[in-house]
Design an enzyme around this catalytic site. Structure first.
Site, PDB file in Angstrom:
ATOM      1  N   GLU A 206      36.696 -45.801 -52.453  1.00  0.00           N
ATOM      2  CA  GLU A 206      35.380 -46.420 -52.578  1.00  0.00           C
ATOM      3  C   GLU A 206      34.265 -45.406 -52.354  1.00  0.00           C
ATOM      4  OE1 GLU A 206      34.925 -50.123 -50.522  1.00  0.00           O
ATOM      5  OE2 GLU A 206      36.880 -50.857 -51.156  1.00  0.00           O
ATOM      6  N   LYS A 338      34.582 -62.633 -52.233  1.00  0.00           N
ATOM      7  CA  LYS A 338      34.913 -61.755 -53.365  1.00  0.00           C
ATOM      8  C   LYS A 338      35.293 -62.671 -54.522  1.00  0.00           C
ATOM      9  CE  LYS A 338      37.203 -57.903 -50.899  1.00  0.00           C
ATOM     10  NZ  LYS A 338      38.539 -57.483 -50.353  1.00  0.00           N
TER      11      LYS A 338
HETATM   12  P1  PGA Z   1      40.252 -54.108 -51.872  1.00  0.00           P
HETATM   13  O1  PGA Z   1      39.538 -53.587 -50.564  1.00  0.00           O
HETATM   14  O2  PGA Z   1      39.240 -54.346 -52.903  1.00  0.00           O
HETATM   15  O3  PGA Z   1      41.206 -52.989 -52.194  1.00  0.00           O
HETATM   16  O4  PGA Z   1      40.980 -55.361 -51.467  1.00  0.00           O
HETATM   17  C1  PGA Z   1      38.324 -54.089 -50.080  1.00  0.00           C
HETATM   18  C2  PGA Z   1      38.501 -54.812 -48.782  1.00  0.00           C
HETATM   19  O5  PGA Z   1      39.623 -54.901 -48.245  1.00  0.00           O
HETATM   20  O6  PGA Z   1      37.528 -55.342 -48.257  1.00  0.00           O
HETATM   21 ZN    ZN Z   2      38.871 -56.131 -46.435  1.00  0.00          ZN
END
Ligand code: PGA
Ligand code: ZN
Length: 428
Positions: A206, A338
């Site tokens: 990231e 998300k």
């Molecule tokens: P991921 O990580 O998008 O790989 O799930 C982000 C998170 O865990 O917040």
């Molecule tokens: Zn997370």
């Protein structure tokens, strides 16, 4: 009607990890289009909507030709003629059409890209920005407080440290632009400190520094020093937040810290984190225990106190029922939202509503695999979500979101003001 869907088109594009992903364009009778791209997680919870990937040899099995096919064929046929403003009916249709509990038949990637493109299409047909469209009758006001990664770890950095995200939150900033300014200074300071210590190895998934730390506390010490070196007061101006992502290194109540070559029980991991809460200026801690560790999560939440956000990511997977269930046992007090974790905007909204009904805070979040798509920034403003997490402060798939926030700040009468400190658990 100008918002009538005329055409739904799927396209295979590429994400920040160089993997194929699904883009959807929805054309309406207005002559405008809406477009969105599916992101992808790496440290996914087992209850998430699953992406449809082709498997086989090409692109290590990550290809999405089948998911693009879902959009081009079944989804396009099912949505033609519907009203793009009717997000609820459209998402219900997508869910029914897929027919599986995890959205694996048509693909969570096909569904979320379509669902978000529908919202963009409706907003475009009405000639308003997405945030304005999403806000409906509510008066959208403030920008979300950024939560920004400085060091990456866990599944995003070859497990160089066990924990996944070492982040900062500019808890003392009054507006969005200032929060970014302060974070940029901390990021630069952290880079200098890492270089001086010979611990700089590049950047993680990231965009945060990929560190060569000796242990997890080493990273926390470095982060506090970076905040101070940048001229800020830790815990006042700039605070720390962590994503432990414990599901990734825990199973059946046992947690393996590979870096430190130790295995901890749920209680021992909790004790370690609670000790950190006492010694470091930490204001938020995500997935402190694993997705299957209900007892541990409930005990941890009770002891962490109500001034710290205990954030459920893998633990609740943007799922309204799971959030309500977690709240009923006193596990977590904040939901990570998300949209691709659940698969449609309507269900992501239901998760947000469930969090609010439970008295929880919420944070809208990107994934580790991202693109130039900025839908989540509009969601944060349109839905009045007070915090935004999109990874680090480098690389364009991250910066495009922060920069979109700056643009939207100029469109809002509040001029990018953040919610007051007293609105957050640490300010109460
Ligand atoms: P991921 O990580 O998008 O790989 O799930 C982000 C998170 O865990 O917040
Ligand atoms: Zn997370």
């Amino acid at each position: 009607m100008k918002t009538t869907i005329e055409r739904v088109h799927g396209r295979r594009v590429w994400d920040s990890r160089g993997r194929p992903t699904v883009e959807v364009e929805v054309a309406t009778a207005s002559g405008t289009i809406g477009r969105a791209i599916a992101p992808a997680g790496a440290s996914t919870g087992s209850a998430e909507a699953v992406d449809l990937r082709d498997g086989g040899d090409a692109f290590a099995g990550y290809d999405v030709r089948k998911a693009v096919g879902s959009v081009e064929n079944e989804i396009a046929a099912a949505l033609a003629g519907m009203d793009a403003r009717d997000q609820t009916s459209i998402d219900r249709r997508l869910i029914d059409l897929d027919g599986t509990a995890n959205k694996g038949r048509l693909g969570g990637n096909a569904l979320i890209a379509t669902s978000m493109a529908i919202a963009h299409a409706a907003a475009a047909a009405e000639g308003v920005p997405l945030w304005r469209y999403l806000a409906g009758d509510d008066e959208p006001g403030l920008l979300p407080l950024p939560e920004i990664q400085i060091f990456g770890g866990g599944a995003h950095a070859g497990r160089r440290v066990d924990l996944q995200d070492f982040m900062v939150i500019a808890t003392g900033a009054g507006d969005f632009a200032t929060a970014l300014d302060w974070t940029a200074e901390v990021y630069i300071a952290a880079g200098k400190l890492m270089a001086e210590a010979g611990k700089l190895q590049g950047v993680a998934d990231e965009g945060g520094f990929w560190p060569a730390f000796d242990g997890n506390e080493d990273a926390l010490d470095m982060l506090v020093r970076a905040i101070e070196k940048a001229g800020f007061s830790p815990g006042e101006d700039v605070s720390i937040s962590l994503d432990i992502a414990a599901t990734d290194f825990g199973r059946d109540g046992r947690y393996r810290l590979a870096r430190e070559d130790r295995e901890l029980s749920s209680e021992e991991l909790s004790e370690m984190l609670l000790d950190w809460l006492g010694r470091y200026p930490i204001v938020a801690i995500e997935d402190p225990l694993g997705e299957d560790d209900d007892v541990g999560m409930t005990a941890f939440t009770a002891r962490a106190g109500n001034q710290v956000e205990v954030v459920g990511d893998d633990f609740v997977t943007t799922n309204a029922a799971r959030i309500t269930e977690a709240a009923s046992i006193g596990a977590c007090n904040t939901a990570l939202i998300k949209p691709n974790q659940i698969g449609t905007l309507t269900e992501a909204r239901a998760a947000l509503d469930a969090a609010r009904a439970a008295g929880w805070e919420s944070i809208v979040s990107a994934r580790s695999g991202e693109t130039e798509d900025v839908t989540i920034v509009h969601l944060a403003i349109g839905w009045g979500i007070k915090q935004l997490k999109v990874g680090s402060f480098t690389r364009s798939e991250r910066m495009v979101k922060w920069n979109e926030g700056l643009r939207l700040a100029d469109q809002l009468s509040s001029g990018g003001r953040l919610p007051p400190r007293s609105d957050f658990p640490w300010g109460r």
